[in-house]
Design a protein around this motif. Structure first.
Motif, PDB file in Angstrom:
ATOM      1  N   LEU A   1       0.840  -1.195   0.000  1.00 15.89           N
ATOM      2  CA  LEU A   1       0.000   0.000   0.000  1.00 15.89           C
ATOM      3  C   LEU A   1       0.877   1.248   0.000  1.00 15.89           C
ATOM      4  CD1 LEU A   1      -2.761   1.496   0.376  1.00 15.89           C
ATOM      5  CD2 LEU A   1      -2.426   1.181   2.845  1.00 15.89           C
ATOM      6  N   LEU A   2       0.518   2.209  -0.836  1.00 20.71           N
ATOM      7  CA  LEU A   2       1.253   3.477  -0.907  1.00 20.71           C
ATOM      8  C   LEU A   2       0.730   4.443   0.159  1.00 20.71           C
ATOM      9  CD1 LEU A   2       3.252   5.381  -2.282  1.00 20.71           C
ATOM     10  CD2 LEU A   2       1.462   5.924  -3.965  1.00 20.71           C
ATOM     11  N   LEU A   3       1.635   4.885   1.034  1.00 23.59           N
ATOM     12  CA  LEU A   3       1.284   5.849   2.074  1.00 23.59           C
ATOM     13  C   LEU A   3       2.220   7.047   2.022  1.00 23.59           C
ATOM     14  CD1 LEU A   3       0.701   3.578   5.228  1.00 23.59           C
ATOM     15  CD2 LEU A   3      -1.037   4.558   3.708  1.00 23.59           C
ATOM     16  N   VAL A   4       1.743   8.168   2.550  1.00 24.30           N
ATOM     17  CA  VAL A   4       2.562   9.372   2.694  1.00 24.30           C
ATOM     18  C   VAL A   4       2.588   9.778   4.164  1.00 24.30           C
ATOM     19  CG1 VAL A   4       2.030  10.181   0.366  1.00 24.30           C
ATOM     20  CG2 VAL A   4       0.608  10.943   2.275  1.00 24.30           C
ATOM     21  N   ARG A   5       3.658  10.434   4.564  1.00 20.49           N
ATOM     22  CA  ARG A   5       3.735  10.971   5.927  1.00 20.49           C
ATOM     23  C   ARG A   5       3.359  12.441   5.893  1.00 20.49           C
ATOM     24  NH1 ARG A   5       7.709  12.900   9.400  1.00 20.49           N
ATOM     25  NH2 ARG A   5       9.362  12.535   7.865  1.00 20.49           N
ATOM     26  N   ARG A   6       2.409  12.819   6.744  1.00 20.21           N
ATOM     27  CA  ARG A   6       1.865  14.168   6.695  1.00 20.21           C
ATOM     28  C   ARG A   6       2.879  15.196   7.170  1.00 20.21           C
ATOM     29  NH1 ARG A   6      -3.084  15.289   5.625  1.00 20.21           N
ATOM     30  NH2 ARG A   6      -3.007  17.171   6.890  1.00 20.21           N
ATOM     31  N   ARG A   7       3.005  16.260   6.374  1.00 20.28           N
ATOM     32  CA  ARG A   7       3.949  17.348   6.665  1.00 20.28           C
ATOM     33  C   ARG A   7       3.313  18.425   7.552  1.00 20.28           C
ATOM     34  NH1 ARG A   7       8.420  18.899   3.675  1.00 20.28           N
ATOM     35  NH2 ARG A   7       7.732  17.683   1.869  1.00 20.28           N
ATOM     36  N   ASN A   8       1.981  18.461   7.600  1.00 21.06           N
ATOM     37  CA  ASN A   8       1.299  19.572   8.267  1.00 21.06           C
ATOM     38  C   ASN A   8       0.164  19.057   9.144  1.00 21.06           C
ATOM     39  OD1 ASN A   8       0.688  22.195   8.972  1.00 21.06           O
ATOM     40  ND2 ASN A   8       0.193  22.871   6.904  1.00 21.06           N
ATOM     41  N   HIS A   9      -0.407  19.959   9.966  1.00 24.45           N
ATOM     42  CA  HIS A   9      -1.580  19.625  10.783  1.00 24.45           C
ATOM     43  C   HIS A   9      -2.803  19.451   9.868  1.00 24.45           C
ATOM     44  CE1 HIS A   9       0.651  20.646  14.388  1.00 24.45           C
ATOM     45  NE2 HIS A   9       0.911  21.861  13.924  1.00 24.45           N
ATOM     46  N   PRO A  10      -3.785  18.657  10.288  1.00 22.48           N
ATOM     47  CA  PRO A  10      -3.819  17.799  11.478  1.00 22.48           C
ATOM     48  C   PRO A  10      -3.101  16.480  11.233  1.00 22.48           C
ATOM     49  CG  PRO A  10      -5.910  17.653  10.318  1.00 22.48           C
ATOM     50  CD  PRO A  10      -5.081  18.670   9.567  1.00 22.48           C
ATOM     51  N   CYS A  11      -2.843  15.739  12.306  1.00 21.33           N
ATOM     52  CA  CYS A  11      -2.152  14.442  12.251  1.00 21.33           C
ATOM     53  C   CYS A  11      -0.757  14.582  11.654  1.00 21.33           C
ATOM     54  CB  CYS A  11      -2.967  13.412  11.460  1.00 21.33           C
ATOM     55  SG  CYS A  11      -4.588  13.057  12.165  1.00 21.33           S
ATOM     56  N   ILE A  12      -0.090  15.687  11.966  1.00 20.29           N
ATOM     57  CA  ILE A  12       1.257  15.911  11.458  1.00 20.29           C
ATOM     58  C   ILE A  12       2.177  14.767  11.888  1.00 20.29           C
ATOM     59  CG2 ILE A  12       1.920  17.311  13.455  1.00 20.29           C
ATOM     60  CD1 ILE A  12       3.572  19.057  11.518  1.00 20.29           C
TER      61      ILE A  12
ATOM     62  N   SER B   1      -3.260   8.235  10.088  1.00 19.10           N
ATOM     63  CA  SER B   1      -3.992   9.492  10.206  1.00 19.10           C
ATOM     64  C   SER B   1      -5.497   9.261  10.341  1.00 19.10           C
ATOM     65  CB  SER B   1      -3.711  10.351   8.971  1.00 19.10           C
ATOM     66  OG  SER B   1      -4.468  11.535   8.986  1.00 19.10           O
ATOM     67  N   ALA B   2      -6.108   9.916  11.321  1.00 14.83           N
ATOM     68  CA  ALA B   2      -7.568  10.021  11.475  1.00 14.83           C
ATOM     69  C   ALA B   2      -8.272   8.685  11.252  1.00 14.83           C
ATOM     70  CB  ALA B   2      -8.094  11.108  10.542  1.00 14.83           C
ATOM     71  N   ASP B   3      -9.246   8.655  10.314  1.00 14.01           N
ATOM     72  CA  ASP B   3     -10.019   7.438  10.055  1.00 14.01           C
ATOM     73  C   ASP B   3      -9.476   6.641   8.868  1.00 14.01           C
ATOM     74  OD1 ASP B   3     -10.691   9.195   8.064  1.00 14.01           O
ATOM     75  OD2 ASP B   3     -12.863   9.010   8.301  1.00 14.01           O
ATOM     76  N   HIS B   4      -8.242   6.878   8.482  1.00 10.06           N
ATOM     77  CA  HIS B   4      -7.687   6.204   7.310  1.00 10.06           C
ATOM     78  C   HIS B   4      -7.629   4.682   7.432  1.00 10.06           C
ATOM     79  CE1 HIS B   4      -5.791   9.945   5.228  1.00 10.06           C
ATOM     80  NE2 HIS B   4      -6.988  10.184   5.728  1.00 10.06           N
TER      81      HIS B   4
ATOM     82  N   CYS C   1       2.007  11.714  11.016  1.00 13.28           N
ATOM     83  CA  CYS C   1       1.358  10.403  10.876  1.00 13.28           C
ATOM     84  C   CYS C   1       1.371   9.966   9.412  1.00 13.28           C
ATOM     85  CB  CYS C   1      -0.083  10.454  11.361  1.00 13.28           C
ATOM     86  SG  CYS C   1      -0.268  10.639  13.149  1.00 13.28           S
ATOM     87  N   TRP C   2       1.254   8.675   9.207  1.00  8.01           N
ATOM     88  CA  TRP C   2       1.152   8.134   7.858  1.00  8.01           C
ATOM     89  C   TRP C   2      -0.294   8.147   7.413  1.00  8.01           C
ATOM     90  CZ3 TRP C   2       5.285   7.136   4.792  1.00  8.01           C
ATOM     91  CH2 TRP C   2       6.537   7.144   5.426  1.00  8.01           C
ATOM     92  N   ALA C   3      -0.512   8.385   6.137  1.00  5.46           N
ATOM     93  CA  ALA C   3      -1.861   8.572   5.614  1.00  5.46           C
ATOM     94  C   ALA C   3      -1.920   8.113   4.161  1.00  5.46           C
ATOM     95  CB  ALA C   3      -2.266  10.045   5.705  1.00  5.46           C
ATOM     96  N   THR C   4      -3.122   7.902   3.680  1.00 10.02           N
ATOM     97  CA  THR C   4      -3.297   7.688   2.256  1.00 10.02           C
ATOM     98  C   THR C   4      -3.141   9.032   1.550  1.00 10.02           C
ATOM     99  OG1 THR C   4      -5.692   7.966   2.459  1.00 10.02           O
ATOM    100  CG2 THR C   4      -4.827   5.723   2.591  1.00 10.02           C
ATOM    101  N   PRO C   5      -2.598   9.076   0.347  1.00 10.49           N
ATOM    102  CA  PRO C   5      -2.503  10.348  -0.377  1.00 10.49           C
ATOM    103  C   PRO C   5      -3.892  10.955  -0.574  1.00 10.49           C
ATOM    104  CG  PRO C   5      -1.272   8.610  -1.500  1.00 10.49           C
ATOM    105  CD  PRO C   5      -2.092   7.943  -0.446  1.00 10.49           C
TER     106      PRO C   5
END
Length: 230
Positions: free
Chosen positions: A64-75, A207-210, A77-81
Motif C-alpha cells: 500500500l502506498l502511504l505518505v507521511r503528513r507534513r502539516n496539521h492535522p495528524c502531522i 492518520s484520522a479514520d484512514h 502520521c502516515w496517511a493515504t494520499p
C-alpha cells in the motif's frame, strides 16, 4: 450569479416555467446566494495497492502506498494520499492531481469506492471525503512532494482476530516502520442489501479514520479477487 456558461445552464431549464417568485432560471441564478448555507469541504483520498503479478485475491500479498503528513492535522502520521477538491474540478480529476502532487505517481486507473462523512472526522471543518481505489500489478517508483514529507510502500497484513475485530498491520522494513490499527467489523443485512462496515478502535499511527478507508478497500479487493478466480 451562475458559474456555468449560458449553454451549460440550458440543461437545467426544466419545462421553462417561472418559479413561485415569478423568476426565470436566469433571474433565480442571478439572485442566488451560495453562501446562505454553510457548506462542507470535499476531499479525495486514494488507496493505491501494488501486487507483484496478477492479483488472485490474497490481500496480504499487497503493498500500500502511504505518505507521511507534513502539516496539521495528524502531522507526522502516515496517511493515504489525498487533498481538497478545487471548486471547478471533477472528483476524478482531483484524485489524479492529488496523487501526482503528493507521490509523483501518474497514469494509473482508479475507481470511486466510498464516501465518508462522519461529522467529527476532521478538526478543521465539516469535511466529506470520497475514496478512490487503484490496483497496480507492477512496481512503480514514488517520490514525496507537496504536503507529503515522505512516500513509500508498506506491506499489508489484514486479518480478523475474533469477535468481529480486525488487525491491520502495515510494515516498511527498509525504514523500520510498523503500524498496527485495530478495527471492528460488522455486517448488517437489509433484505438483499448488505452494509459491510468497519469502525475504528485504535489508529496505531495512521492518520484520522484512514484505517477504515484502507479496510474497506481491502474488503473490496478480497471479494473482487475471489470473483476473478471463479
Amino acid at each position: 450569479m451562475t458559474w456555468l456558461t449560458e449553454e451549460e445552464n440550458k440543461k437545467f431549464l426544466g419545462d421553462g416555467s417561472r418559479n413561485a417568485q415569478g423568476q426565470t432560471l436566469e433571474e433565480f441564478l442571478e439572485a442566488y446566494d451560495p453562501t446562505k448555507y454553510k457548506c462542507p469541504c470535499n476531499t479525495v483520498d486514494m488507496m493505491v495497492f501494488r501486487n507483484s503479478g496478477p492479483f488472485t485475491g490474497d490481500v496480504n500479498a499487497l503493498k500500500l502506498l502511504l505518505v507521511r503528513r507534513r502539516n496539521h492535522p495528524c502531522i507526522g502520521c502516515w496517511a493515504t494520499p489525498g487533498g481538497f477538491v478545487e471548486i471547478g474540478e471533477d472528483l476524478d480529476a482531483a484524485a489524479l492531481r492529488e496523487l501526482r502532487e503528493e507521490t509523483s505517481v501518474t497514469g494509473i486507473p482508479m475507481i470511486q469506492l466510498h464516501t465518508y462523512g462522519d461529522v467529527n472526522r476532521d478538526p478543521r471543518w465539516r469535511i466529506i471525503t470520497t475514496s478512490y481505489l487503484a490496483l497496480i500489478e507492477q512496481d512503480i517508483p514514488v517520490k514525496a512532494a507537496d504536503d507529503a514529507a515522505d512516500a513509500c510502500w508498506f506491506s499489508v497484513h489484514f486479518e480478523e482476530v475474533g469477535d468481529g475485530r480486525c488487525t491491520l498491520d502495515l510494515t516498511n522494513k527498509e525504514r523500520g516502520i510498523h503500524l498496527r490499527s485495530l478495527l471492528q467489523h460488522e455486517v448488517i443485512r437489509h433484505s438483499i442489501l448488505t452494509d459491510d462496515r468497519f469502525t475504528l478502535i485504535d489508529g496505531g499511527g495512521l492518520s484520522a479514520d484512514h484505517p477504515v478507508l484502507i479496510a474497506d478497500a481491502l474488503s473490496y479487493l478480497s471479494r473482487a479477487g475471489k470473483q476473478r478466480q471463479q
